[in-house]
Design a protein around this motif. Structure first.
Motif, PDB file in Angstrom:
ATOM      1  N   LEU A  30       0.845  -1.197   0.000  1.00 49.80           N
ATOM      2  CA  LEU A  30       0.000   0.000   0.000  1.00 49.80           C
ATOM      3  C   LEU A  30       0.883   1.251   0.000  1.00 49.80           C
ATOM      4  O   LEU A  30       1.502   1.588   1.012  1.00 49.80           O
ATOM      5  CB  LEU A  30      -0.938  -0.033   1.220  1.00 49.80           C
ATOM      6  CG  LEU A  30      -1.932   1.115   1.343  1.00 49.80           C
ATOM      7  CD1 LEU A  30      -2.847   1.219   0.117  1.00 49.80           C
ATOM      8  CD2 LEU A  30      -2.776   0.956   2.620  1.00 49.80           C
ATOM      9  N   LEU A  31       0.926   1.941  -1.151  1.00 52.29           N
ATOM     10  CA  LEU A  31       1.839   3.088  -1.310  1.00 52.29           C
ATOM     11  C   LEU A  31       1.245   4.380  -0.788  1.00 52.29           C
ATOM     12  O   LEU A  31       1.983   5.282  -0.379  1.00 52.29           O
ATOM     13  CB  LEU A  31       2.198   3.268  -2.788  1.00 52.29           C
ATOM     14  CG  LEU A  31       2.867   2.086  -3.503  1.00 52.29           C
ATOM     15  CD1 LEU A  31       3.124   2.455  -4.970  1.00 52.29           C
ATOM     16  CD2 LEU A  31       4.161   1.705  -2.813  1.00 52.29           C
ATOM     17  N   ALA A  32      -0.096   4.511  -0.858  1.00 54.95           N
ATOM     18  CA  ALA A  32      -0.739   5.746  -0.392  1.00 54.95           C
ATOM     19  C   ALA A  32      -2.230   5.518  -0.242  1.00 54.95           C
ATOM     20  O   ALA A  32      -2.804   4.612  -0.866  1.00 54.95           O
ATOM     21  CB  ALA A  32      -0.498   6.892  -1.366  1.00 54.95           C
ATOM     22  N   ILE A  33      -2.829   6.378   0.576  1.00 54.38           N
ATOM     23  CA  ILE A  33      -4.285   6.424   0.720  1.00 54.38           C
ATOM     24  C   ILE A  33      -4.688   7.850   0.366  1.00 54.38           C
ATOM     25  O   ILE A  33      -4.132   8.809   0.927  1.00 54.38           O
ATOM     26  CB  ILE A  33      -4.715   6.101   2.172  1.00 54.38           C
ATOM     27  CG1 ILE A  33      -4.245   4.698   2.583  1.00 54.38           C
ATOM     28  CG2 ILE A  33      -6.234   6.226   2.321  1.00 54.38           C
ATOM     29  CD1 ILE A  33      -4.330   4.431   4.090  1.00 54.38           C
ATOM     30  N   LEU A  63      -1.034   9.810   3.412  1.00 55.71           N
ATOM     31  CA  LEU A  63      -2.490   9.990   3.295  1.00 55.71           C
ATOM     32  C   LEU A  63      -2.723  11.425   2.850  1.00 55.71           C
ATOM     33  O   LEU A  63      -2.228  12.364   3.500  1.00 55.71           O
ATOM     34  CB  LEU A  63      -3.101   9.716   4.677  1.00 55.71           C
ATOM     35  CG  LEU A  63      -4.527  10.152   4.995  1.00 55.71           C
ATOM     36  CD1 LEU A  63      -5.514   9.485   4.049  1.00 55.71           C
ATOM     37  CD2 LEU A  63      -4.867   9.778   6.431  1.00 55.71           C
ATOM     38  N   ALA A  64      -3.435  11.616   1.731  1.00 57.67           N
ATOM     39  CA  ALA A  64      -3.659  12.971   1.213  1.00 57.67           C
ATOM     40  C   ALA A  64      -5.120  13.183   0.855  1.00 57.67           C
ATOM     41  O   ALA A  64      -5.780  12.276   0.347  1.00 57.67           O
ATOM     42  CB  ALA A  64      -2.782  13.224  -0.015  1.00 57.67           C
ATOM     43  N   ALA A  65      -5.580  14.400   1.111  1.00 59.11           N
ATOM     44  CA  ALA A  65      -6.961  14.759   0.803  1.00 59.11           C
ATOM     45  C   ALA A  65      -7.052  15.279  -0.631  1.00 59.11           C
ATOM     46  O   ALA A  65      -6.162  15.985  -1.105  1.00 59.11           O
ATOM     47  CB  ALA A  65      -7.441  15.826   1.772  1.00 59.11           C
ATOM     48  N   GLY A  66      -8.153  14.933  -1.297  1.00 61.78           N
ATOM     49  CA  GLY A  66      -8.323  15.314  -2.699  1.00 61.78           C
ATOM     50  C   GLY A  66      -9.507  16.229  -2.931  1.00 61.78           C
ATOM     51  O   GLY A  66      -9.783  17.125  -2.129  1.00 61.78           O
ATOM     52  N   CYS A  67     -10.226  15.953  -4.025  1.00 59.49           N
ATOM     53  CA  CYS A  67     -11.250  16.880  -4.519  1.00 59.49           C
ATOM     54  C   CYS A  67     -12.412  17.034  -3.540  1.00 59.49           C
ATOM     55  O   CYS A  67     -12.875  16.068  -2.942  1.00 59.49           O
ATOM     56  CB  CYS A  67     -11.763  16.390  -5.863  1.00 59.49           C
ATOM     57  SG  CYS A  67     -10.470  16.400  -7.111  1.00 59.49           S
ATOM     58  N   THR A  68     -12.864  18.284  -3.443  1.00 56.91           N
ATOM     59  CA  THR A  68     -13.942  18.614  -2.506  1.00 56.91           C
ATOM     60  C   THR A  68     -15.318  18.530  -3.176  1.00 56.91           C
ATOM     61  O   THR A  68     -16.333  18.545  -2.488  1.00 56.91           O
ATOM     62  CB  THR A  68     -13.767  20.046  -1.972  1.00 56.91           C
ATOM     63  OG1 THR A  68     -13.723  20.916  -3.107  1.00 56.91           O
ATOM     64  CG2 THR A  68     -12.475  20.198  -1.181  1.00 56.91           C
TER      65      THR A  68
END
Ligand code: BDR
Ligand code: CA
Length: 314
Positions: A30-33, A63-68
């Motif tokens: 698992l490279l990223a969430i 862990l990164a947040a994306g589109c709103t």
């Protein structure tokens, strides 16, 4: 060798278990969430991803947040299914895992371009982040091994009679993804409705004897109550982990080749996946479509992953 993946999600009860399956199974790297607006606002789905990582002891995975918002239409949430928080049921501790200061789409691109081998994307949410990745960074397509997504159906929907939630919540994004030319495996409702978290499954989770096993059982109990109330299901379908299971071992989820188009204009059918199982239209195949789940193999992997993570955190 474990398969390198990025999971793009909107936790969500079934997303939470999908994250645990991806983090706890030895066949996955698992490279990223990454998170996106879907079951709830992106603020809430990101907080929930942090909560899941904390309770499951998943550290060292960016862990990164994306589109709103979806690409074109206003956001639609599924609070009737997942509750006000998007992950109602258990009491979660203050999250100890934080987000990286980078947009989800930029993080995906950075990983895709730097990883030594092509990476599999596993979206378990509306496809907004993935569509943006493909349009903003067109060279990313060649770095994606495949996209194994939860969404759509060969049959009817769960948000409208015709459309499944992840596709209905952002049909334009789904259309971009299905027309991208990247190899796609679609795990739709027709197969995820075979993954029912029965009382036996919930008892197995509780019987693990770990805090994490109990948390998962509580998640399934809340989720089961909404599926009973909204759709009259005796047990709730655990949609999102089916896509992860397909990556872990293709023998768990059997597929057929078909052309899949996303309906964008239908007055009653916007967001439907039109799956040409019999080749009526003579269109080129653009997806592998999941049709049958090996239930025992599936649950053994899910419970094995929760067990492995739970023992690490106890
Ligand atoms: C999909 O919609 C969401 O509510 C679930 O998390 C899953 O990804 C099922 O239609
Ligand atoms: Ca989801």
């Amino acid at each position: 060798m474990p398969v390198p993946i990025i999971i793009d999600c909107d936790p969500g009860h079934d997303d939470a278990i999908a994250i645990m399956l991806a983090a706890g199974d030895p066949s996955i790297d698992l490279l990223a969430i990454t998170t996106v607006a879907g079951n709830q606002t992106v603020e809430k789905t990101t907080l929930n991803a942090r909560r899941v990582c904390t309770v499951a002891g998943i550290t060292g995975v960016p862990l990164a947040a994306g589109c709103t918002q979806p690409l074109v239409q206003p956001q639609l949430v599924a609070d009737d299914v997942h509750g006000k928080s998007g992950l109602d049921g258990p009491q979660f501790a203050e999250p100890a895992v934080d987000v990286v200061p980078e947009h989800a789409v930029d993080l995906m691109y950075r990983i895709l371009t730097r990883h030594p081998e092509p990476v599999t994307l596993v979206p378990t949410a509306p496809l907004t982040n993935v569509a943006l990745l493909l349009t903003r960074y067109p060279d990313s397509a060649a770095r994606i091994r495949e996209i194994v997504l939860m969404g759509g159906s060969t049959e009817r929907g769960n948000r409208t009679p015709a459309a499944e939630f992840n596709i209905y919540a952002d049909p334009e994004a789904a259309d971009i993804v299905f027309r991208s030319g990247v190899p796609i495996t679609m795990c739709g409702l027709n197969v995820t409705h075979q993954a029912l978290a029965t009382p036996e499954v919930v008892a197995r989770l509780e019987g693990l004897g770990t805090e994490l096993g109990r948390t998962c059982a509580q998640l399934m109990t809340f989720y089961g109550s909404t599926y009973r109330r909204l759709w009259g299901f005796a047990s709730p379908p655990l949609h999102d982990p089916v896509a992860v299971a397909r990556v872990i071992d293709p023998a768990i989820v059997h597929c057929v080749d078909a052309s899949v188009a996303v309906e964008l204009h239908g007055h009653h059918t916007r967001g439907a996946t039109v799956v040409d199982l019999h080749g009526y239209l003579g269109r080129p195949v653009n997806a592998r479509v999941a049709v049958t789940l090996e239930r025992e193999l599936f649950w053994d992997r899910v419970i094995g992953a929760v067990d492995a993570l739970g023992k690490r955190t106890t």
